[in-house]
Write an enzyme that holds these catalytic residues in place. Sequence first.
Site, short mmCIF file in Angstrom:
data_model
loop_
_atom_site.label_atom_id
_atom_site.label_comp_id
_atom_site.label_asym_id
_atom_site.label_seq_id
_atom_site.Cartn_x
_atom_site.Cartn_y
_atom_site.Cartn_z
N ASP A 3 1.05 -1.17 0.22
CA ASP A 3 0.25 -0.38 -0.02
C ASP A 3 1.16 1.10 0.01
O ASP A 3 2.31 1.16 0.47
CB ASP A 3 -1.12 -0.03 1.09
CG ASP A 3 -1.93 1.04 1.34
OD1 ASP A 3 -2.03 1.70 0.80
OD2 ASP A 3 -1.65 2.48 3.08
N ASP A 21 -0.38 5.20 0.44
CA ASP A 21 -0.03 6.08 1.65
C ASP A 21 -0.54 5.12 3.37
O ASP A 21 -1.16 4.54 3.66
CB ASP A 21 -1.46 7.04 1.62
CG ASP A 21 -1.59 7.71 0.39
OD1 ASP A 21 -0.59 7.71 -0.52
OD2 ASP A 21 -2.43 7.96 -0.78
MG LIG Z 1 -3.02 3.56 3.25
#
Ligand SMILES: [Mg+2]
Length: 186
Positions: free
Chosen positions: A12, A14
Amino acid sequence: MKNEKNRCIFLDRDGVLIKDVSYLKNPDDIFILPGTIDALKYFKMNGFLLIIVTNQAGIAKGFFSMDDLAAVNGRLLEIYESVGIAIDDLYFCPHHENGSVEPYNIKCACRKPNTEMIMNGVRKFGIDISKSFMVGDKDSDIVLAKNSGLSSFYVRNAMYEHDESIIPDFYVRDLKEVSRIIANLI
Ligand SMILES: [Mg+2]
Ligand SMILES: [Zn+2]
């Protein structure tokens, strides 16, 4: 070189690689999280592919444009390149069914926890899912891992509410801790 399938760490963006500033639009606001560069180097050294999978509903919601997103992702990949880390691929989902911007305001098959981004990577690189991992900081990342058959690391950074009934394989503080755990697994 070898005829076994590739191992991959799906990441992922962010809250795992960079600070989650909510709808990041400007490359200057990229903040690389501490320890992540060393962790990524460790994964690469140990033969893992690195693929970023990120939901970017800010496109569908009109908070930023495809060009803004391309600039942010481009800068991030440049930063990694400058320290010798080659990210193998990056997939993003620009959709949201409640968005306002056409043609992105749809219910799609790529928004996590849907598996299309993972499956595209698996097909392209011949990835062995049973030897691969997903690292994320939202429940949707863990559900994605379960939906895809990946082992999961949940980065507990208290940015988002966590449903305790969604149980990852590992709870971690950050990507550095992921690398320490994987070191013991391989
Ligand atoms: Mg995230
Ligand atoms: Zn999508």
